[in-house]
Design an enzyme around this catalytic site. Structure first.
Site, PDB file in Angstrom:
ATOM      1  N   CYS A 140     -66.755 -18.801  41.311  1.00 32.06           N
ATOM      2  CA  CYS A 140     -66.805 -17.906  40.147  1.00 32.06           C
ATOM      3  C   CYS A 140     -68.192 -17.782  39.538  1.00 32.06           C
ATOM      4  CB  CYS A 140     -65.809 -18.380  39.090  1.00 32.06           C
ATOM      5  SG  CYS A 140     -64.081 -18.228  39.597  1.00 32.06           S
TER       6      CYS A 140
ATOM      7  N   PHE B 278     -70.043 -29.445  28.805  1.00 32.40           N
ATOM      8  CA  PHE B 278     -70.909 -28.777  29.777  1.00 32.40           C
ATOM      9  C   PHE B 278     -72.396 -28.987  29.483  1.00 32.40           C
ATOM     10  CE2 PHE B 278     -66.870 -26.518  29.829  1.00 32.40           C
ATOM     11  CZ  PHE B 278     -66.539 -26.664  31.161  1.00 32.40           C
TER      12      PHE B 278
END
Length: 456
Positions: free
Chosen positions: A274, A263
């Site tokens: 989300c 990430f």
């Protein structure tokens, strides 16, 4: 084979449908519930109402085996299951940043009066801290107190595109419980997960907590992830003005085991159903609790994320040599291909998708935008009906003056820049996910611009 136990999953959206099919695969008798007749009919026919690799096969196999059924009757659910998992949505409220708990309240207050024996109600939905105690109060109010119905909270950690694996082989299970009975019952409801892990010589860490900690685990994890993504995108902003390359920067700092590579990919930012809503709801709940200062940084995380979408628009104007006025770039008449509509690969989810937001912004600036996505076209059309949609990569890029790679599908990452160069009107590309090889595209005659990378 797990102990004989009947489970219900209340809400058969992405969360509930995936859990229902996977737990049936583990050997449990499972009943999925929803108020949406069309959704239940589709699931009962063995087809998921969304794209998730491997899920349709699980649905069909377990429906045929008789371990999995779907219903719109809460009376049937109440009489069937020993453990009821709450999997309904908790969207952002239209009037603010808080989570809307209407669906949670509706399903709990409807189910509780119908229960005729002791049962465990387990929350899996992502909720503000304090919700589990509130659900416990709802159950106490609406269920027969003689039954001894209890509540627990066990958050989910599914990644779209990898959700089947995440259910069958979770990296942890969090159990927020108030009694030993609830802990034992929740453990039994996951026995199939533990048995599968034992056959594969794996451990599944179990963290037993109070209600508040269990609720905070999911939102804290999402807040940390969003922060990591926005951090590297902030570094991309710095690289763009300093002449650095954020991909090399991310590689270098990612070798530090305290940081890691996952990430740390700069690009158009995060989206989906989300992360954006969860970090906003987390801020709102912290403010209600008097701890708003502690999460003030999440506001900047959100702002960084939004700026990356605007950066793509600015890059388009630069590449097309178009003016940028007070109202933004003027892209009138430009023909642009946007490759990708979903917020990530291996999904058909376009909720808060940076790719679709960029496509809409380009169109609002006057461009003729042609969108293609391998899985997300129906949802994209519903969300942004004014855009033009093409049925193939070739059709999308033909005769365009600019290509924007907005979702890192393998089809786009592996596309041949030489072949695409023969289709476009002009060879310009914005790599919105830094997933292409700049040198390879430059050698094929393309003007390449990445996010936080030097021009090529």
């Amino acid at each position: 084979m797990p102990d004989v136990m009947r489970l219900s999953f209340l809400g058969t959206g992405y969360l509930g449908a995936t859990y229902a099919a996977c737990f049936a695969e583990l050997g449990y008798e499972v009943l999925g519930y929803d108020v949406d007749d069309a959704k239940i009919a589709k699931l009962a026919a063995g087809r998921a109402p969304f794209h998730e690799p491997g899920l349709d096969d699980l649905l069909r196999r377990n429906l045929a085996a008789g371990r999995l059924r779907f219903t719109t009757s809460l009376t049937e659910v109440a009489g069937f299951a020993d453990v009821h998992f709450i999997c309904v949505g908790t969207p952002q409220r239209p009037d603010g940043m808080s989570a809307d708990l209407t669906y949670v309240e509706n399903v709990v207050t409807a189910l509780a009066p119908l229960l005729t024996r002791r049962a465990l109600i387990v929350g899996k939905s992502t909720v503000p801290v304090g919700t589990a105690a509130w659900v416990e109060q709802l159950v106490a109010k609406h269920a027969d107190p003689a039954l001894g119905v209890e509540v627990a909270w066990s958050p989910e950690f599914l990644q779209e595109g990898y959700a089947v694996e995440d259910v069958l082989r979770p990296n942890r299970i969090v159990a927020g419980v108030r009694s030993e009975w609830a802990r034992v019952r929740l453990h039994a409801a996951h026995k199939g997960v533990f048995d599968l892990a034992a056959t594969e010589d794996r451990d599944v860490p179990v963290v037993v907590t109070d209600f508040a900690t269990a609720e905070l685990v999911k939102v804290a994890a999402n807040a940390f992830l969003a922060t990591k993504i926005s951090f590297i995108n902030a570094m991309a902003e710095v690289c763009e003005v300093a002449g650095g390359d954020v991909t090399l920067l991310a590689r270098a700092i990612g070798y530090d085991p305290r940081i890691g590579h996952r990430f740390l990919q700069a690009g158009l930012g995060f989206g989906g159903g989300c992360l954006p809503k969860d970090i906003r709801a987390f801020q709102a709940r912290a403010q209600e609790l008097g701890a708003g200062e502690a999460l003030r940084f999440l506001h900047e995380v959100d702002l960084i994320n939004a700026r990356r979408r605007g950066r793509a628009l600015t890059l388009a104007a630069e590449l097309l040599n178009r003016p940028v006025g007070p109202a933004g770039p003027d892209l009138s008449g430009a023909r642009i291909a946007v490759l990708g509509a979903t917020f990530k690969p291996h999904s058909d989810d376009v909720r808060d998708a940076p790719s679709l937001a960029v496509a809409a912004a380009l169109a609002n600036a006057g461009a003729h935008v042609h969108v293609y996505d391998p899985e997300g076209m129906p949802n994209a059309r519903a969300a942004q009906p004014a855009l033009a949609y093409e049925e193939s990569l070739v059709a999308a890029v033909t005769d365009v003056s600019l290509v924007v790679v907005a979702t890192e599908w393998a089809e786009f990452r592996n596309a041949d820049p030489v072949l695409l160069g023969e289709l476009v009107a002009e060879r310009r590309v914005i790599d919105g996910r830094n997933c292409l090889n700049p040198a390879q595209w430059a050698q094929a005659g393309w003007t390449y611009r990445g996010m936080g990378r030097p021009p090529v």
